[in-house]
Scaffold this active site. Sequence first.
Site, short mmCIF file in Angstrom:
data_model
loop_
_atom_site.label_atom_id
_atom_site.label_comp_id
_atom_site.label_asym_id
_atom_site.label_seq_id
_atom_site.Cartn_x
_atom_site.Cartn_y
_atom_site.Cartn_z
N VAL A 26 0.83 -1.21 0.00
CA VAL A 26 0.00 0.00 0.00
C VAL A 26 0.87 1.26 0.00
O VAL A 26 0.62 2.19 -0.77
CB VAL A 26 -0.96 -0.01 1.22
CG1 VAL A 26 -1.70 1.32 1.36
CG2 VAL A 26 -1.98 -1.14 1.08
N THR A 136 -5.61 -1.26 6.65
CA THR A 136 -6.95 -1.76 6.97
C THR A 136 -7.02 -2.02 8.46
O THR A 136 -6.30 -2.87 8.98
CB THR A 136 -7.22 -3.06 6.20
OG1 THR A 136 -7.05 -2.77 4.83
CG2 THR A 136 -8.63 -3.57 6.44
N LYS A 214 -14.32 -0.12 4.36
CA LYS A 214 -13.19 -0.94 3.88
C LYS A 214 -13.47 -2.43 4.08
O LYS A 214 -13.32 -3.25 3.17
CB LYS A 214 -11.92 -0.52 4.62
CG LYS A 214 -10.72 -1.40 4.38
CD LYS A 214 -10.25 -1.36 2.95
CE LYS A 214 -9.35 -2.53 2.64
NZ LYS A 214 -8.75 -2.49 1.34
N ASN A 218 -14.34 -5.52 1.07
CA ASN A 218 -13.64 -6.81 0.93
C ASN A 218 -14.56 -7.99 1.25
O ASN A 218 -14.52 -9.02 0.59
CB ASN A 218 -12.39 -6.84 1.81
CG ASN A 218 -11.22 -6.13 1.13
OD1 ASN A 218 -11.35 -5.65 0.01
ND2 ASN A 218 -10.09 -6.06 1.80
N GLY A 263 -12.90 -20.13 -9.09
CA GLY A 263 -11.49 -20.51 -9.01
C GLY A 263 -11.24 -21.43 -7.84
O GLY A 263 -12.16 -22.07 -7.33
N GLY A 267 -7.86 -15.78 -1.83
CA GLY A 267 -6.76 -15.76 -0.86
C GLY A 267 -6.10 -14.40 -0.85
O GLY A 267 -6.73 -13.39 -1.14
N CYS A 270 -5.47 -9.97 2.07
CA CYS A 270 -6.59 -9.11 2.48
C CYS A 270 -7.89 -9.85 2.76
O CYS A 270 -8.41 -9.77 3.87
CB CYS A 270 -6.83 -8.06 1.40
SG CYS A 270 -5.35 -7.15 1.00
N LYS A 331 -2.73 -15.05 -6.82
CA LYS A 331 -3.34 -14.72 -8.11
C LYS A 331 -2.19 -14.37 -9.05
O LYS A 331 -1.02 -14.33 -8.62
CB LYS A 331 -4.33 -13.57 -7.98
CG LYS A 331 -3.72 -12.25 -7.53
CD LYS A 331 -4.78 -11.16 -7.55
CE LYS A 331 -4.16 -9.81 -7.34
NZ LYS A 331 -5.13 -8.74 -7.39
N ARG A 338 1.02 -15.03 0.24
CA ARG A 338 0.36 -15.04 1.55
C ARG A 338 -1.07 -15.58 1.39
O ARG A 338 -1.81 -15.12 0.52
CB ARG A 338 0.33 -13.63 2.15
CG ARG A 338 1.67 -13.21 2.69
CD ARG A 338 1.65 -11.78 3.17
NE ARG A 338 1.49 -10.84 2.07
CZ ARG A 338 1.34 -9.52 2.23
NH1 ARG A 338 1.31 -9.01 3.44
NH2 ARG A 338 1.22 -8.73 1.18
C1 UGA Z 1 -8.37 -7.03 -2.52
C2 UGA Z 1 -9.44 -6.03 -3.01
O1 UGA Z 1 -9.87 -6.39 -4.33
C3 UGA Z 1 -8.91 -4.60 -3.01
O2 UGA Z 1 -9.94 -3.69 -3.38
C4 UGA Z 1 -8.39 -4.26 -1.61
O3 UGA Z 1 -7.81 -2.97 -1.56
C5 UGA Z 1 -7.33 -5.28 -1.21
O4 UGA Z 1 -7.91 -6.61 -1.24
C6 UGA Z 1 -6.87 -4.93 0.19
O5 UGA Z 1 -7.69 -4.96 1.11
O6 UGA Z 1 -5.71 -4.52 0.35
P1 UGA Z 1 -6.22 -8.20 -3.61
O7 UGA Z 1 -6.21 -9.05 -2.38
O8 UGA Z 1 -4.96 -7.56 -4.04
O9 UGA Z 1 -7.30 -7.01 -3.46
O10 UGA Z 1 -6.68 -9.11 -4.83
P2 UGA Z 1 -8.05 -9.41 -5.59
O11 UGA Z 1 -7.86 -9.12 -7.02
O12 UGA Z 1 -9.21 -8.81 -4.92
O13 UGA Z 1 -8.14 -11.00 -5.43
C7 UGA Z 1 -8.36 -11.60 -4.15
C8 UGA Z 1 -8.57 -13.09 -4.31
O14 UGA Z 1 -9.81 -13.36 -4.96
C9 UGA Z 1 -7.51 -13.77 -5.17
O15 UGA Z 1 -7.19 -15.01 -4.57
C10 UGA Z 1 -8.18 -13.96 -6.51
O16 UGA Z 1 -7.67 -15.02 -7.27
C11 UGA Z 1 -9.60 -14.23 -6.07
N1 UGA Z 1 -10.60 -13.92 -7.10
C12 UGA Z 1 -10.82 -12.65 -7.52
C13 UGA Z 1 -11.37 -14.95 -7.63
O17 UGA Z 1 -11.21 -16.15 -7.27
N2 UGA Z 1 -12.34 -14.65 -8.55
C14 UGA Z 1 -12.57 -13.39 -8.97
O18 UGA Z 1 -13.48 -13.18 -9.82
C15 UGA Z 1 -11.79 -12.35 -8.45
#
Ligand code: UGA
Length: 443
Positions: A26, A136, A214, A218, A263, A267, A270, A331, A338
């Site tokens: 961040v 957060t 926030k 999430n 998926g 994970g 966050c 991802k 993590r």
């Molecule tokens: C998430 C939120 O999307 C952000 O808005 C937030 O700022 C961030 O957490 C945080 O609190 O710092 P992030 O953890 O970086 O962001 O990644 P995401 O793209 O949200 O993916 C989270 C998980 O969901 C991953 O494991 C991803 O593979 C999974 N995912 C996401 C799915 O399985 N399907 C989807 O359609 C989207």
Amino acid sequence: MTSKQPKTAKPAAEARRVCVIGAGYVGLPTAGVLSTRGHDVVLAERDERRLNMLLAGEMPIFEPGLDVLLAEGRAAGRLRYMPSAAEAVQGCEFVFLCVPTPQGDDGAADLSYVESAAAEIGPFLEPGTIVINKSTVPVGTVNLVERTIGRSDIAVVSNPEFLREGTAVTDSLHPDRIVVGSTDVRAATAVAELFGSTGAAMVITDPTTAETIKYASNAFLATKISFINAMAALCEAVGADVRDLVLGLGFDKRIGFEFLRPGPGWGGSCFPKDTSALVHIGMEHGYDFGLLRGAIACNDEQIERMVHKLEVAAGGSLDGKTIGIWGLTFKADTDDRRNSPATAITAKVVERGATVRAYDPTVSANDANSPDLAGVEIVADPVEAARGAAVIGLLTEWQEFRWVDFDAVAALMAAPSIVDARNLLDPEAIRRQGFTYVGVGRT
Ligand code: UGA
């Protein structure tokens, strides 16, 4: 109080002196973006290795575009790095706290980094400085920081971050909305103005609501993914296709297409931490957040479902088999493992007696000693991961897996078989190449 910033809003009206504490996922984009908005930014990082990397122009984390963003700030003379937060805050008008808030043993967020940073900087802040919580943090942390700093001439504001890893730079430059929580309208407005003309909606509210927004964001997104993962399981049961189902859902504007990719489970640093923390916050205040507990349980089941798919594809048991794993990060486009569903699945596969050969573009043989990779052999390319494998588990959606030489992969497997936990590949094309293909929510 809610307002929408006009699309034609001017860039940050005035260059301000800003300190960002914490050079993590961040803090780094925040510092970079504020410097591109014309502010004079000093980034404090006490970890010597991280700081030295930054000073040498290297990136301590893998985040597309971050190197360019920070290099621009440095070249313009608007971004400096320092080891000491106490020194860095001196002369600054705004201080962003971007320190980690890991999950404690009881599911609640561990605020020790926030508290120690606030205690460290308190005596050195200029009168009138605005301290901003970007980490957060549970509801009530603005008050905790205010108490820790203990000065009536300092305003503390909540300004939660919504960027995603892998797209952090774009998300920070073009946020959907900016949320500022404060009881002090002057401070809230000053923080909002720092971001200049992003075209983002601006939500100015009280600190408790900002902090809750926030977690709600999430929790909602995690629940949305759990919903589609549950629908994928139902699709498998009734013989429906989840990809067409998402089309049928997503064109309804009230639902949309985002975060409906089934998926291996959600994970990262966050969603797991924040959903647990929100359940915990509810419990502390007498509310049992059953819906969210359900979404978390569904996510745990999803990991188990993927292990089961691998088990079935391997002939009913993983014991004594070799399993090829493609992707270990939580991802694609990040090096972050993590709370990665990929490593959680891999660990269960090892636990059930399999030999694992894993490939991930961000993981090298030097990482093999990492506790989350215990018992896993790291190989240098996806084809090598297939050598002698009963099945390949594609667990992270790295685009390069689309373009693997599948003939070479098939040649290394007695009975080519792939479990595509991300629905990344074209089942027909892959079956034509002689593979048994299993996706998620589609036959
Ligand atoms: C998430 C939120 O999307 C952000 O808005 C937030 O700022 C961030 O957490 C945080 O609190 O710092 P992030 O953890 O970086 O962001 O990644 P995401 O793209 O949200 O993916 C989270 C998980 O969901 C991953 O494991 C991803 O593979 C999974 N995912 C996401 C799915 O399985 N399907 C989807 O359609 C989207």
